[in-house]
Write a protein that holds these residues in place. Structure first.
Motif, PDB file in Angstrom:
ATOM      1  N   UNK A 157       0.852  -1.183   0.000  1.00 29.44           N
ATOM      2  CA  UNK A 157       0.000   0.000   0.000  1.00 29.44           C
ATOM      3  C   UNK A 157       0.889   1.233   0.000  1.00 29.44           C
ATOM      4  N   UNK A 158       0.777   2.059  -1.029  1.00 32.93           N
ATOM      5  CA  UNK A 158       1.539   3.299  -1.126  1.00 32.93           C
ATOM      6  C   UNK A 158       0.593   4.459  -0.841  1.00 32.93           C
ATOM      7  N   UNK A 159       0.973   5.327   0.091  1.00 30.24           N
ATOM      8  CA  UNK A 159       0.133   6.476   0.402  1.00 30.24           C
ATOM      9  C   UNK A 159       1.008   7.669   0.772  1.00 30.24           C
ATOM     10  N   UNK A 160       0.376   8.824   0.831  1.00 32.08           N
ATOM     11  CA  UNK A 160       1.084  10.060   1.172  1.00 32.08           C
ATOM     12  C   UNK A 160       0.258  10.862   2.165  1.00 32.08           C
ATOM     13  N   UNK A 161       0.945  11.539   3.089  1.00 23.13           N
ATOM     14  CA  UNK A 161       0.246  12.413   4.025  1.00 23.13           C
ATOM     15  C   UNK A 161      -0.063  13.770   3.391  1.00 23.13           C
ATOM     16  N   UNK A 162       0.577  14.034   2.241  1.00 20.77           N
ATOM     17  CA  UNK A 162       0.308  15.294   1.571  1.00 20.77           C
ATOM     18  C   UNK A 162       1.381  16.341   1.774  1.00 20.77           C
ATOM     19  N   UNK A 163       2.586  15.894   2.153  1.00 19.41           N
ATOM     20  CA  UNK A 163       3.693  16.838   2.344  1.00 19.41           C
ATOM     21  C   UNK A 163       4.860  16.468   1.434  1.00 19.41           C
ATOM     22  N   UNK A 164       4.526  15.929   0.257  1.00 22.09           N
ATOM     23  CA  UNK A 164       5.582  15.506  -0.669  1.00 22.09           C
ATOM     24  C   UNK A 164       6.244  14.213  -0.264  1.00 22.09           C
ATOM     25  N   UNK A 165       5.629  13.458   0.634  1.00 19.35           N
ATOM     26  CA  UNK A 165       6.204  12.217   1.151  1.00 19.35           C
ATOM     27  C   UNK A 165       5.585  11.011   0.447  1.00 19.35           C
ATOM     28  N   UNK A 166       6.239   9.878   0.583  1.00 23.34           N
ATOM     29  CA  UNK A 166       5.729   8.605   0.081  1.00 23.34           C
ATOM     30  C   UNK A 166       5.952   7.548   1.165  1.00 23.34           C
ATOM     31  N   UNK A 167       4.872   6.941   1.609  1.00 23.47           N
ATOM     32  CA  UNK A 167       4.943   5.909   2.642  1.00 23.47           C
ATOM     33  C   UNK A 167       4.512   4.579   2.021  1.00 23.47           C
ATOM     34  N   UNK A 168       5.299   3.534   2.230  1.00 22.60           N
ATOM     35  CA  UNK A 168       4.994   2.220   1.654  1.00 22.60           C
ATOM     36  C   UNK A 168       4.769   1.209   2.770  1.00 22.60           C
ATOM     37  N   UNK A 169       3.605   0.573   2.759  1.00 20.57           N
ATOM     38  CA  UNK A 169       3.271  -0.451   3.748  1.00 20.57           C
ATOM     39  C   UNK A 169       3.256  -1.809   3.064  1.00 20.57           C
ATOM     40  N   UNK A 170       3.983  -2.755   3.648  1.00 19.12           N
ATOM     41  CA  UNK A 170       3.963  -4.141   3.181  1.00 19.12           C
ATOM     42  C   UNK A 170       3.124  -4.940   4.174  1.00 19.12           C
ATOM     43  N   UNK A 171       1.939  -5.382   3.768  1.00 20.60           N
ATOM     44  CA  UNK A 171       1.073  -6.122   4.689  1.00 20.60           C
ATOM     45  C   UNK A 171       1.581  -7.553   4.840  1.00 20.60           C
ATOM     46  N   UNK A 172       1.382  -8.180   6.006  1.00 17.26           N
ATOM     47  CA  UNK A 172       1.837  -9.565   6.207  1.00 17.26           C
ATOM     48  C   UNK A 172       1.036 -10.548   5.361  1.00 17.26           C
ATOM     49  N   UNK A 173       1.668 -11.666   5.017  1.00 19.43           N
ATOM     50  CA  UNK A 173       0.961 -12.705   4.268  1.00 19.43           C
ATOM     51  C   UNK A 173      -0.113 -13.349   5.132  1.00 19.43           C
ATOM     52  N   UNK A 174       0.243 -13.630   6.397  1.00 17.72           N
ATOM     53  CA  UNK A 174      -0.689 -14.262   7.340  1.00 17.72           C
ATOM     54  C   UNK A 174      -0.747 -13.414   8.601  1.00 17.72           C
TER      55      UNK A 174
END
Length: 466
Positions: free
Chosen positions: A172-189
């Motif tokens: 999941x790639x998202x941004x808070x809106x300050x020119x940032x990029x945050x990447x979340x890797x969700x667990x398989x289980x």
């Protein structure tokens, strides 16, 4: 889909309370203003984001970050990521009248005393993503302190509006809106614990024998208390110890960071895993029925009144040997006249998973054949799954084994039977291991090369789960 963050809270020093004794904190702002129907607002967060107490400082301290775990009435955990910093304030009340008059005579001006008050930014979530929350809170702190031309309300709204899958291995790639990029890797289980490097760090702090003693202590329902000068180290150590219990789940009080005002909880008659700051270590050493681990000093203290049951042989020796091979790979060739090139340790995250793989193999051997001792009792309104403990111990020739008897009688194993007893359910790595790999584990125990190979195969699967 689940909310990434349930609440954002700003907690500050309460100047309106009486100045005598300990300071207090108060909630300055919270978002959203109303509670979610499925997630209650965490009560007492003011205590937990300043576990050592709310105190003013004569100097500006460095910002700190740690994760507090709160458990609600339904036994659901809420991870509270706390970033605390200090703001300058003018304190005329704390300046003596005589000092003011003296300074006025010298300079003709009153020089008020400058003090710094703590302020905490707190993110509350049911998901465990400490590094993502550290980055998000760090960004919000930077925008606030540097007065950047970005709306703080927009940052917080974007954070609390973000939805992520609970599991499945997606990104999941998202941004808070300050020119940032945050990447979340969700667990398989979602059933597998997420540990980062905390397990490897616990072994580095305490050593193999001490961690095995703590492992046996929590499995046999003893009280375990950590103390350290670092709140985040306390949080990591408690999580590491609990994760070593997988596939069992800890069902007693679990408080990785206990505030100073709640130290009386340590007198509880129930087992627990708790962490306290080292400034209270003189208080906790008076406890007679608690096993105390000093994370900074690398020692544990087991009171004389506690008989600590150990793993049955040969499993104890096999586990110690496997851990030694992983954590000290050069030990076997240390006496060689012409040793091979130095064997490098795996990087910390993979080393963490290799250690956990050893404990997975251990539980597969401990619980092998457990399904043959499950009985379905239909005399109740709903069928109940019962575990025939005596038959299981008799098959293994361990009827009089103190350790396994205590484990099978504990609440953690009762939860294990309830959760994993039904035949139709989603399976995970442990189910596959105990169903298909136990014979392989037995064969490989006398072959270190094959054993390490299997450990690394399991570690790869744990690593993919993050």
């Amino acid at each position: 889909m689940a909310r990434l963050a349930d609440y954002f809270i700003v907690v500050g020093y309460d100047h309106e309370k009486p100045g005598s004794g300990e300071g207090l904190g108060k909630i300055i702002q919270r978002f959203p203003q109303k509670d979610w129907d499925d997630t209650p607002f965490p009560q007492g967060i003011e205590l937990f984001c300043q576990p050592g107490g709310w105190q003013l400082s004569r100097e500006r301290k460095q910002p700190t970050f740690f994760v507090v775990v709160l458990t609600d009435i339904d036994s659901d955990r809420h991870y509270c990521s706390c970033l605390t910093f200090y703001e300058a304030e003018i304190n005329l009340q704390g300046t003596k009248k005589e000092e003011i008059e003296g300074e006025a005579k010298v300079s003709g001006l009153i020089q008020p005393a400058e003090v710094f008050a703590p302020k905490s930014l707190v993110l509350v979530s049911r998901l465990y993503y400490p590094e993502i929350f550290r980055a998000c809170l760090g960004l919000i702190y930077t925008v606030y302190v540097d007065s950047l031309n970005v709306s703080l309300e927009s940052l917080i709204a974007n954070l609390c509006a973000c939805l992520v899958p609970a599991a499945g291995g997606s990104q999941k790639l998202f941004s808070l809106g300050a020119g940032d990029r945050q990447l979340i890797q969700t667990p398989l289980h979602d059933s597998l614990p997420i540990t980062g490097t905390s397990v490897a760090l616990l072994f580095q702090q305490l050593g193999i024998q001490n961690v095995l003693s703590l492992f046996c202590a929590v499995l046999t329902e003893n009280k375990v208390l950590f103390h350290s000068a670092s709140f985040q180290r306390l949080s990591d150590a408690c999580r590491a110890l609990e994760s070593l219990m997988f596939p069992l789940k800890y069902s007693y009080p679990y408080i990785p960071i206990l505030p100073a005002q709640l130290l009386e909880v340590l007198s509880s008659p129930t087992p627990f895993i708790i962490g306290v700051h080292s400034v209270f270590k003189t208080d906790v050493h008076e406890l007679l029925d608690v096993i105390i681990a000093d994370l900074d000093g690398g020692t544990i203290k087991i009171p004389e009144c506690i008989h600590l049951s150990s793993l049955p042989e040969p499993l104890l020796h096999q586990t110690q040997s496997a851990l030694s091979l992983i954590l000290h790979p050069d030990l076997e060739v240390a006496d060689h006249a012409f040793p091979p090139p130095r064997t490098a340790l795996s990087h910390s995250k993979m080393l963490d998973k290799e250690v956990r793989a050893v404990f997975l193999r251990l539980f597969a051997q401990l619980f092998q054949g457990y399904r043959s001792c499950l009985q379905l009792i239909r005399i109740h309104a709903e069928p109940v799954i019962h575990f025939h403990k005596t038959a299981f111990l008799g098959q293994r020739g361990l009827v009089e084994n103190d350790f396994l008897t205590k484990v099978l009688s504990g609440m953690a194993f009762a939860g294990f039977v309830s959760e994993r007893g039904p035949p139709y359910r989603s399976c995970d790595l442990f189910d596959e291991l105990v169903a298909f790999e136990v014979e392989r584990i037995k064969v490989e125990e006398n072959n270190p090369v094959k054993m390490i190979k299997h450990v690394r195969e399991l570690a790869e699967q744990l690593f993919k789960n993050m």
